[in-house]
Design a protein around this motif. Structure first.
Motif, PDB file in Angstrom:
ATOM      1  N   SER A 262     -22.325 -11.740   0.935  1.00 25.17           N
ATOM      2  CA  SER A 262     -21.200 -11.207   0.157  1.00 25.17           C
ATOM      3  C   SER A 262     -21.361  -9.716  -0.057  1.00 25.17           C
TER       4      SER A 262
ATOM      5  N   GLU B  15      -7.466 -17.253  -3.144  1.00 26.96           N
ATOM      6  CA  GLU B  15      -8.760 -16.596  -3.281  1.00 26.96           C
ATOM      7  C   GLU B  15      -9.806 -17.617  -3.727  1.00 26.96           C
ATOM      8  N   THR B  16     -11.070 -17.226  -3.665  1.00 23.40           N
ATOM      9  CA  THR B  16     -12.140 -18.170  -3.989  1.00 23.40           C
ATOM     10  C   THR B  16     -12.878 -17.766  -5.263  1.00 23.40           C
TER      11      THR B  16
ATOM     12  N   ARG C  76     -18.306 -22.776   7.275  1.00 22.56           N
ATOM     13  CA  ARG C  76     -18.727 -21.377   7.255  1.00 22.56           C
ATOM     14  C   ARG C  76     -17.845 -20.515   6.371  1.00 22.56           C
ATOM     15  N   TYR C  77     -16.557 -20.788   6.362  1.00 24.59           N
ATOM     16  CA  TYR C  77     -15.618 -20.013   5.546  1.00 24.59           C
ATOM     17  C   TYR C  77     -15.138 -20.835   4.360  1.00 24.59           C
TER      18      TYR C  77
END
Length: 246
Positions: free
Chosen positions: A2, A46-47, A84-85
């Motif tokens: 990140s 969004e996460t 992965r995402y």
């Protein structure tokens, strides 16, 4: 890996995801996450921050965090995805506003509505004036301009969220964590009611003009004008509410 947080992102995280109390960790974790989602800190698509980082910030176990996320998933606010995402994606979208909802929510709030509107009328103009008094960096100016652009470019579904982001960005740049927290909490108290106000084109146009004037006053370092325009802006929202409530 990140990306490192910017200063404004770090302050937002520190306030929104501040440590919860051990006695009712699950309930407060749900509240913290709902605050971030419903006020637009984390928008649809969004996460949430990674579980490991979020658990550390909130001072809770990952088990408690997962239980809270599971509760929000069941309520339709988030959707965990693997891979992965992957991550915990926000799926919340405010319901379409209606005049009937305004009255119903106001009646549910009772005296709390009057209190919240009065408190907002004091703290938001103060935050705008304090931000105008600060020597803002180039990055901070860009951050505020981006939030203004977000509101201007929002559609009907995202307008209230982007409006919240702008107001909270102004408070965030004041440099006062206590002031920022108070505004966020007050905004959350009023959130469902504000979302229920039908979007009136002339009112939105006027709000855009006031948002612009507030930001330009901040950029000029004109605290008096920033305070005055924010007072007018906040009072305009209260007047609109009174109009719908009769």
């Amino acid at each position: 890996m990140s990306q490192p947080l910017t200063d404004d992102e770090r302050m937002t995280n520190d306030v929104v995801f501040r440590p919860v109390r051990a006695g009712n960790a699950f309930e407060e974790t749900v509240e913290r996450l709902l605050c971030a989602i419903k006020l637009g800190f984390i928008a649809q698509g969004e996460t949430l921050p990674p579980e490991r980082e979020l658990a550390v910030q909130l001072h809770i176990s990952r088990v408690t965090l997962r239980e809270a996320i599971r509760a929000l998933q069941q309520a339709g606010y988030v959707e965990p995805r693997r891979g992965r995402y992957g991550g915990t994606f926000v799926t919340y979208r405010p319901s379409a506003p209606s005049e009937g909802d305004v009255r119903r929510i106001a009646e549910t709030m009772g005296d709390e509505l009057t209190d919240a509107l009065a408190f907002r009328r004091i703290i938001e103009p103060g935050a705008a004036a304090l931000t105008a008094e600060r020597p803002l960096s180039s990055e901070e100016r860009q951050f505020l301009q981006a939030r203004l652009d977000d509101v201007a470019g929002a559609d009907e579904e995202t307008y209230r969220l982007m409006d919240s982001r702008f107001h909270l960005a102004v408070a965030e740049m004041s440099g006062s964590r206590s002031l920022y927290t108070s505004i966020a909490e007050t905004r959350l108290r009023l959130n469902d009611l504000l979302n229920a106000i039908p979007l009136i084109p002339r009112n939105i146009e006027h709000s855009h003009e006031q948002h612009h004037d507030i930001l330009m006053a901040i950029f000029r370092g004109d605290a008096r004008t920033a305070r005055t325009v924010m007072e007018d802006h906040v009072e305009g929202t209260a007047a609109l509410l009174r109009g719908f409530l009769g």
